[in-house]
Design a protein around this motif. Structure first.
Motif, PDB file in Angstrom:
ATOM      1  N   GLU A   1       0.729  -1.176   0.002  1.00 25.98           N
ATOM      2  CA  GLU A   1      -0.015   0.023   0.032  1.00 25.98           C
ATOM      3  C   GLU A   1       0.843   1.318  -0.042  1.00 25.98           C
ATOM      4  O   GLU A   1       0.286   2.238  -0.121  1.00 25.98           O
ATOM      5  N   ALA A   2       2.076   1.076   0.298  1.00 18.78           N
ATOM      6  CA  ALA A   2       2.861   2.528   0.481  1.00 18.78           C
ATOM      7  C   ALA A   2       3.126   2.994  -0.973  1.00 18.78           C
ATOM      8  O   ALA A   2       2.940   2.702  -2.136  1.00 18.78           O
ATOM      9  N   ASP A   3       3.319   4.624  -0.632  1.00 17.21           N
ATOM     10  CA  ASP A   3       3.241   5.568  -1.895  1.00 17.21           C
ATOM     11  C   ASP A   3       4.388   6.424  -1.691  1.00 17.21           C
ATOM     12  O   ASP A   3       4.359   7.047  -0.618  1.00 17.21           O
ATOM     13  N   PRO A   4       5.382   6.308  -2.492  1.00 16.73           N
ATOM     14  CA  PRO A   4       6.625   7.049  -2.165  1.00 16.73           C
ATOM     15  C   PRO A   4       6.197   8.709  -2.238  1.00 16.73           C
ATOM     16  O   PRO A   4       7.226   9.356  -1.414  1.00 16.73           O
ATOM     17  N   GLU A   5       5.133   9.027  -2.590  1.00 13.99           N
ATOM     18  CA  GLU A   5       4.595  10.585  -2.495  1.00 13.99           C
ATOM     19  C   GLU A   5       4.214  10.934  -1.191  1.00 13.99           C
ATOM     20  O   GLU A   5       3.785  11.958  -0.903  1.00 13.99           O
ATOM     21  N   LYS A   6       3.683   9.806  -0.418  1.00 13.23           N
ATOM     22  CA  LYS A   6       2.961   9.677   0.900  1.00 13.23           C
ATOM     23  C   LYS A   6       3.570   9.118   1.905  1.00 13.23           C
ATOM     24  O   LYS A   6       3.395   9.756   3.113  1.00 13.23           O
ATOM     25  N   ASP A   7       4.545   8.238   1.608  1.00 15.36           N
ATOM     26  CA  ASP A   7       5.265   7.591   2.792  1.00 15.36           C
ATOM     27  C   ASP A   7       6.709   7.769   2.562  1.00 15.36           C
ATOM     28  O   ASP A   7       7.321   7.898   1.432  1.00 15.36           O
ATOM     29  N   GLN A   8       7.393   7.819   3.665  1.00 12.97           N
ATOM     30  CA  GLN A   8       8.833   7.904   3.805  1.00 12.97           C
ATOM     31  C   GLN A   8       9.389   6.519   3.373  1.00 12.97           C
ATOM     32  O   GLN A   8       9.187   5.526   4.250  1.00 12.97           O
ATOM     33  N   PHE A   9      10.343   6.806   2.304  1.00  8.80           N
ATOM     34  CA  PHE A   9      11.115   5.406   2.051  1.00  8.80           C
ATOM     35  C   PHE A   9      12.863   5.856   2.485  1.00  8.80           C
ATOM     36  O   PHE A   9      13.475   6.424   1.773  1.00  8.80           O
ATOM     37  N   GLY A  10      13.012   5.141   3.657  1.00  5.58           N
ATOM     38  CA  GLY A  10      14.275   5.473   4.281  1.00  5.58           C
ATOM     39  C   GLY A  10      14.453   6.852   4.639  1.00  5.58           C
ATOM     40  O   GLY A  10      13.626   7.722   4.868  1.00  5.58           O
ATOM     41  N   VAL A  11      15.898   7.253   4.609  1.00  2.00           N
ATOM     42  CA  VAL A  11      16.140   8.744   4.850  1.00  2.00           C
ATOM     43  C   VAL A  11      16.841   9.724   3.904  1.00  2.00           C
ATOM     44  O   VAL A  11      17.818   9.117   3.719  1.00  2.00           O
ATOM     45  N   ALA A  12      16.146  10.790   3.673  1.00  2.00           N
ATOM     46  CA  ALA A  12      16.852  11.533   2.443  1.00  2.00           C
ATOM     47  C   ALA A  12      17.185  12.706   3.036  1.00  2.00           C
ATOM     48  O   ALA A  12      17.820  13.549   2.560  1.00  2.00           O
ATOM     49  N   GLN A  13      16.560  13.320   4.357  1.00  2.00           N
ATOM     50  CA  GLN A  13      16.922  14.473   5.066  1.00  2.00           C
ATOM     51  C   GLN A  13      16.955  14.028   6.478  1.00  2.00           C
ATOM     52  O   GLN A  13      16.521  13.250   6.990  1.00  2.00           O
ATOM     53  N   VAL A  14      18.011  15.031   7.199  1.00  2.00           N
ATOM     54  CA  VAL A  14      18.387  14.737   8.465  1.00  2.00           C
ATOM     55  C   VAL A  14      17.206  14.535   9.528  1.00  2.00           C
ATOM     56  O   VAL A  14      17.140  13.921  10.512  1.00  2.00           O
ATOM     57  N   GLU A  15      16.083  15.352   9.214  1.00  2.00           N
ATOM     58  CA  GLU A  15      14.703  15.407  10.152  1.00  2.00           C
ATOM     59  C   GLU A  15      13.988  14.113   9.938  1.00  2.00           C
ATOM     60  O   GLU A  15      12.966  13.853  10.640  1.00  2.00           O
ATOM     61  N   GLN A  16      14.308  13.262   8.847  1.00  2.00           N
ATOM     62  CA  GLN A  16      13.638  12.004   8.788  1.00  2.00           C
ATOM     63  C   GLN A  16      14.246  10.987   9.300  1.00  2.00           C
ATOM     64  O   GLN A  16      13.504   9.881   9.613  1.00  2.00           O
ATOM     65  N   PHE A  17      15.362  11.159  10.130  1.00  2.00           N
ATOM     66  CA  PHE A  17      15.674  10.162  11.297  1.00  2.00           C
ATOM     67  C   PHE A  17      14.562  10.248  12.459  1.00  2.00           C
ATOM     68  O   PHE A  17      13.871  11.272  12.566  1.00  2.00           O
ATOM     69  N   THR A  18      14.589   9.183  13.092  1.00  2.00           N
ATOM     70  CA  THR A  18      13.418   9.158  14.219  1.00  2.00           C
ATOM     71  C   THR A  18      14.217  10.205  15.067  1.00  2.00           C
ATOM     72  O   THR A  18      15.474  10.562  15.483  1.00  2.00           O
ATOM     73  N   TRP A  19      13.373  10.535  16.189  1.00  2.00           N
ATOM     74  CA  TRP A  19      13.928  11.707  17.260  1.00  2.00           C
ATOM     75  C   TRP A  19      14.842  10.787  18.152  1.00  2.00           C
ATOM     76  O   TRP A  19      15.946  11.377  18.532  1.00  2.00           O
ATOM     77  N   LYS A  20      14.848   9.246  18.132  1.00  2.00           N
ATOM     78  CA  LYS A  20      16.070   8.972  18.794  1.00  2.00           C
ATOM     79  C   LYS A  20      17.345   8.868  18.120  1.00  2.00           C
ATOM     80  O   LYS A  20      18.393   8.867  18.551  1.00  2.00           O
ATOM     81  N   GLY A  21      17.163   8.886  16.691  1.00  2.00           N
ATOM     82  CA  GLY A  21      18.443   9.211  15.913  1.00  2.00           C
ATOM     83  C   GLY A  21      19.039  10.421  16.300  1.00  2.00           C
ATOM     84  O   GLY A  21      20.032  10.450  16.337  1.00  2.00           O
ATOM     85  N   LEU A  22      18.319  11.472  16.367  1.00  2.00           N
ATOM     86  CA  LEU A  22      18.623  12.828  16.477  1.00  2.00           C
ATOM     87  C   LEU A  22      19.164  12.940  17.987  1.00  2.00           C
ATOM     88  O   LEU A  22      20.057  13.701  18.278  1.00  2.00           O
ATOM     89  N   LEU A  23      18.578  12.146  18.841  1.00  2.00           N
ATOM     90  CA  LEU A  23      19.178  12.184  20.234  1.00  2.00           C
ATOM     91  C   LEU A  23      20.606  11.493  20.232  1.00  2.00           C
ATOM     92  O   LEU A  23      21.508  11.996  21.007  1.00  2.00           O
ATOM     93  N   ASP A  24      20.650  10.241  19.535  1.00  2.00           N
ATOM     94  CA  ASP A  24      21.995   9.582  19.163  1.00  2.00           C
ATOM     95  C   ASP A  24      23.010  10.723  18.796  1.00  2.00           C
ATOM     96  O   ASP A  24      24.312  10.525  19.564  1.00  2.00           O
ATOM     97  N   PHE A  25      22.927  11.279  17.901  1.00  2.00           N
ATOM     98  CA  PHE A  25      23.874  12.400  17.430  1.00  2.00           C
ATOM     99  C   PHE A  25      24.091  13.214  18.289  1.00  2.00           C
ATOM    100  O   PHE A  25      25.364  13.629  18.444  1.00  2.00           O
ATOM    101  N   SER A  26      23.214  13.802  19.158  1.00  2.00           N
ATOM    102  CA  SER A  26      23.397  14.622  20.207  1.00  2.00           C
ATOM    103  C   SER A  26      24.424  14.217  21.406  1.00  2.00           C
ATOM    104  O   SER A  26      25.026  14.765  22.029  1.00  2.00           O
TER     105      SER A  26
END
Length: 732
Positions: free
Chosen positions: A274-299
Motif C-alpha cells: 500500500e506504500a506510496d513514495p509521495e506519501k510515505d517515507q522510504f528510508g532517510v533523505a533528510q536529517v529530520e527524517q531520522f527518528t527522534w532517537k536518531g537525533l538524540l543519538d547524534f547529540s
C-alpha cells in the motif's frame, strides 16, 4: 558577613544566573531539535526493563569496564561528578560564610569520609584520563588515534574543569582546616588535613576558593550552553535518556545488533503493498527524517572514538568512521535546525513546506545548510559522502563498543534505503546481485534446479520436506551452501554429521530461496520483503501444526541464522533457529558425536560478525574445535565481541573494495600472526573472504581456511566419508 563575603556572594550569584539562563536556553534548543525527528513509539515500551538497563549500564559502567583502566578511571570521575555536585552546592554557602556548610548532612562524618575519598579517586581518575587522551592524541607519531576527528579542545577543556573543581574542593577544605573551622577528623579526611597544614590561616580563603570553584563550574556550564553540539560534555546528561530509549533493553549487547529496524513512515512499519513514495517515507533523505532517537543519538556522541577504533573500514583506510559520520549528522542537524524550526523542510515530493514569510528571518547559513544533500560528494556539498555510506559492512563493532548506545548501523541502513529504493544510487556491481535475487532467488544467479546438487554422492539419502513428516530440524542450506563450492563442503559435512548422530532432518531443496539478508543490508527493503514473505509462507507450511518450540531450523550461514531467527518474526515467521556449531556442540556434549582422532596442527578461530557480535554465539564453535583438535584454539588478538570483520557483511560480498587495504587481508594477517596452520570459520562468507586473503598472501599451501563442521568431521570420521576424499589434516 564581611566585605570579602559580600563580594564573593554577589559574583557567585551573577555568574550563576547567567549560566543557568544560558543552560535553560540550550536545553530548550536541544529538545526542540530532537523533537524534529520522526515518531518511534516502540521506544516507550518495557519501561521497567529500560530503567533497569539504564541503571546497570550507567552505575555499573558495563560498557566502559570492558576497557579496563579507562573504564575504572571514567567510573571514578563519573561518581565524583555526581556526588561532588553536592560540594559545588555547598560552595554557595561557603561564599557567604567561612564556617557554613551543607544543611543537615554537611556535618556528618560519614559524608565527609565519602566525599573525601570520592574526591581523591576522582582526582586519580581524571589525571589518568588526561594522560590517556594525551598519549592517544591524533598528532602523536605513529599509529591511528581513536580521537582523530574529535574536537580536542573540548575534551581538554572538560578534563581541566573537572581537575580544577576537585583541586579547589580540597583547597576549600584545606582553608577550613587551617582556620580551625573544619568539622571532620583527620582519619576521615586525610588529604584535606594535609592540604590545610600547608596553607596559611587566611579567614577569607574559604570564600575566595569557593567563589573560584563556582566560577570554574559555571564557566563550564556557560561554555557547553553556547556549544550545544559539545557531546563530550553534554553526554553526562544525555547518556541516561539515550540508554533508556535504546532499541532492545533486553539484549545483553549493543541495542543496534541482530535484527535491523523495519522501514517505518510516521512511526509505523511500511506496508509495500500500500506504500506510496509521495506519501510515505522510504528510508532517510533528510536529517529530520531520522527518528527522534536518531537525533538524540547524534547529540549524545562523546567523540571518544571507540567505534572508530574497532571499525574495519576505518582501520583499512576507508573514508568511513562511525564517529565522524555521527558528528557530521549532528552538526548538520543543528546547523539546519533554525530553518526547520521556522517551519521549513521539503515534503516527500521535494516541495518546500514553509512560506516565504516563515523563512524571511531565518539565518542565511541555516538556509544554505538546508540545501545540502544528505548523501553527496564534496563537490555536491553532501553531508555524507557516498563512499562513506557504502564502506560499511554492518559488522556492528561500532554499536558494540559505543558506551552510550548509539545505533550507527540502523542509521546507515536507513540512508542506504533511500538511495537504493528512490534514487537507485548504489555501487553498480551490486546491481547484478539484486537482479539475481529478484529473478533467480539467489545472489549468484544460479539455476534454482541446482539447489540440491550438493547432495549428490553423499552415500545416504537427504530427506526433503514433504517427503517425510517426522523430522526434528529443518536444515536451511542457504544460497552459499547450495551454490558456492567451498560452502558446499560445509553443507555436506554438516549433513554427514547430522546423519552420523542420528538427527532427523529435512531440507526444502528447490523450495528454498535467499533469506534476503544481502538485499536488506544494502537497503533494498522491497526485495527483502518479497523474498522473506515467500520463505515465511514456505516455512510455515513446512511446520504446519507445530508449536514454535518444535519449529526448529539449523543454518550454516550466520546471515541466514540472524535473518530467519531475528527478522522473520517481523513478517509472521516465528521459528527456533540455531547455528550448526550450536547443534554440533550439543551433539558432541551428549555423546551423539564422538571425535576419535584429533586434528593435528595449530588452529585459530575467526568469529563471524553475525554469529558472534550480533547474536552472542561465542562458545559453541570453540567447544566443537576443542573436542576435535590437539591442544587449544589459539586466539587472535581481536576475538569474540571484538572480532575483526572479514569484509563481506552489509552486502559488501558483492561490491568491489577499491579504497585502502582489503579488510580480508588485514584479518588474514592477524590470523597468520598466531602461527596457526588452520583458520576455522563458521560462515560461508568468512570462508570465501579469508580463503581469498590467504591466497592473496601466497600462503595457500601453508594455511588452510576451513569450517568448524569440517574440522569436526575429520575427527569423527578420519577416513574418507561416503566416497568423498577428505582433505588431510593440516600439518603441525
Amino acid at each position: 558577613m564581611g566585605s570579602v563575603q559580600i563580594v564573593t556572594t554577589i559574583l557567585a550569584a551573577a555568574i550563576t544566573a547567567v549560566a543557568v539562563w544560558l543552560a535553560v536556553r540550550a536545553v530548550m534548543k536541544m529538545v526542540a531539535v530532537v523533537r524534529l525527528g520522526q515518531p518511534a513509539p516502540e521506544r516507550f515500551a518495557d519501561k521497567g526493563a529500560r530503567t533497569k538497563k539504564m541503571l546497570v549500564e550507567t552505575a555499573g559502567h558495563t560498557r566502559m569496564f570492558k576497557w579496563g583502566v579507562v573504564g575504572a578511571a571514567h567510573w571514578f570521575v563519573m561518581v565524583a561528578f555526581v556526588v561532588l555536585s553536592l560540594l559545588v552546592l555547598e560552595a554557595y554557602f561557603e561564599v557567604v560564610s567561612t564556617t557554613a556548610g551543607l544543611p543537615v548532612i554537611g556535618h556528618w562524618t560519614v559524608f565527609g569520609l565519602a566525599t573525601e575519598w570520592i574526591g581523591i579517586l576522582g582526582l586519580v581518575g581524571i589525571v589518568v584520563l588526561m594522560a590517556i587522551r594525551l598519549r592517544n592524541r591524533p598528532t602523536r607519531p605513529g599509529g591511528k588515534s581513536r580521537f582523530t576527528g574529535s574536537t580536542m579542545w573540548q575534551g581538554y577543556f572538560v578534563e581541566w574543569v573537572v581537575l580544577l573543581v576537585l583541586i579547589f574542593g580540597f583547597l576549600i577544605r584545606g582553608f577550613k582546616v587551617a582556620t580551625d573551622h573544619f568539622e571532620y577528623p583527620a582519619w576521615a579526611t586525610p588529604l584535606s588535613h594535609a592540604v590545610g597544614n600547608a596553607l596559611p590561616a587566611w579567614e577569607a580563603g574559604v570564600s575566595v576558593a569557593a567563589l573560584i570553584k563556582i566560577t570554574i563550574s559555571m564557566t563550564w556550564l556557560i561554555v557547553i550552553s553556547l556549544n550545544v553540539t559539545m557531546g563530550v560534555a553534554w553526554h553526562r546528561f544525555l547518556a541516561f535518556p539515550n540508554i533508556f530509549f535504546k532499541r532492545d533493553p533486553a539484549k545483553p549487547a549493543g541495542s543496534g545488533l541482530g535484527p535491523l529496524r523495519p522501514m517505518t513512515s510516521e512511526g509505523k512499519p511500511l506496508d509495500f503493498e500500500e506504500a506510496d513514495p509521495e506519501k510515505d517515507q522510504f528510508g532517510v533523505a533528510q536529517v529530520e527524517q531520522f527518528t527522534w532517537k536518531g537525533l538524540l543519538d547524534f547529540s549524545t556522541c562523546t567523540e571518544c572514538g571507540r567505534c572508530q577504533s574497532q571499525c574495519p573500514a576505518w582501520n583499512t583506510g576507508k573514508p568511513l568512521s562511525p564517529k565522524l559520520l555521527v558528528l557530521s549528522l549532528r552538526d548538520h542537524a543543528y546547523a539546519k535546525a533554525p530553518y526547520l524550526l521556522a517551519g521549513g523542510g521539503k515534503d516527500l515530493t521535494g516541495e518546500e513546506k514553509a512560506t516565504a514569510a516563515q523563512l524571511a528571518h531565518v539565518d542565511v547559513l541555516a538556509l544554505a545548510e538546508a540545501e545540502k544533500p544528505l548523501i553527496g560528494t564534496a563537490e555536491e556539498g553532501g553531508v555524507i559522502d557516498p563512499d562513506v555510506l557504502w564502506s560499511c559492512t554492518t559488522c556492528g563493532a561500532c554499536v558494540e563498543q559505543c558506551p552510550v548506545d548509539i545505533e550507527h548501523v540502523d542509521h546507515i541502513v536507513d540512508m542506504r534505503r533511500y538511495q537504493v529504493l528512490i534514487e537507485s544510487s548504489f555501487p553498480s556491481e551490486a546491481g547484478v546481485m539484486l537482479r539475481n535475487l529478484e529473478n533467480k532467488g539467489n545472489p549468484w544467479g544460479a539455476p534454482q534446479n541446482t539447489r540440491e546438487d550438493w547432495t549428490k554422492g553423499l552415500g545416504f539419502e537427504v530427506p526433503r520436506v514433504g517427503e517425510v513428516e517426522d523430522f526434528e530440524y529443518l536444515f536451511w542450506v542457504g544460497c552459499a551452501g547450495a551454490f558456492e563450492d567451498r560452502a558446499k563442503k560445509t553443507t555436506r559435512a554438516v549433513a554427514t554429521l547430522l546423519n552420523e548422530a542420528g538427527v532427523k532432518f529435512a531440507i526444502l531443496g528447490e523450495g528454498e530461496t535467499c533469506s534476503g539478508d544481502p538485499a536488506r543490508r544494502i537497503g533494498n527493503e522491497f526485495v527483502f520483503q518479497m523474498l522473506a514473505q515467500q520463505n515465511v509462507e514456505t516455512l510455515n507450511e513446512a511446520f504446519e501444526g507445530r508449536e514454535k518450540s518444535k519449529r526448529k531450523i539449523v543454518a550454516t550461514c550466520p546471515h541466514c541464522f540472524n535473518t530467519l531467527g531475528n527478522e522473520y518474526g517481523q513478517l509472521g515467521g516465528e521459528f527456533e533457529v540455531v547455528h550448526h556449531t550450536q547443534l554440533l556442540a550439543h551433539l558432541v556434549s551428549t555423546g551423539k558425536l564422538t571425535p576419535v582422532q584429533p586434528v593435528d596442527g595449530g588452529v585459530t578461530y575467526h568469529d563471524p560478525c553475525y554469529l558472534g557480535r550480533h547474536n552472542r554465539v561465542f562458545t559453541p564453535p570453540r567447544e566443537v574445535l576443542g573436542s576435535s583438535i590437539e591442544g587449544e584454539v589459539t586466539e587472535m588478538p581481536r576475538n569474540s565481541e571484538r572480532s575483526f570483520c572479514c569484509g563481506a557483511g552489509g552486502a559488501r560480498m558483492w561490491m568491489e573494495e577499491k579504497i585502502g587495504k582489503r579488510i580480508n587481508v588485514d584479518r588474514v594477517e592477524e590470523a597468520m600472526s598466531t602461527g596457526a596452520k588452520t583458520i576455522a570459520v563458521g560462515c560461508p562468507f568468512c570462508s570465501t573472504m579469508l580463503s581469498d586473503g590467504v591466497n592473496g598472501k601466497g600462503a595457500g599451501e601453508q594455511v588452510e581456511v576451513i569450517d568448524v563442521a569440517s574440522v569436526l568431521l575429520r575427527s569423527v570420521k578420519p577416513e574418507p566419508a561416503s566416497g568423498e576424499k577428505q582433505p588431510a589434516p593440516a600439518a603441525g
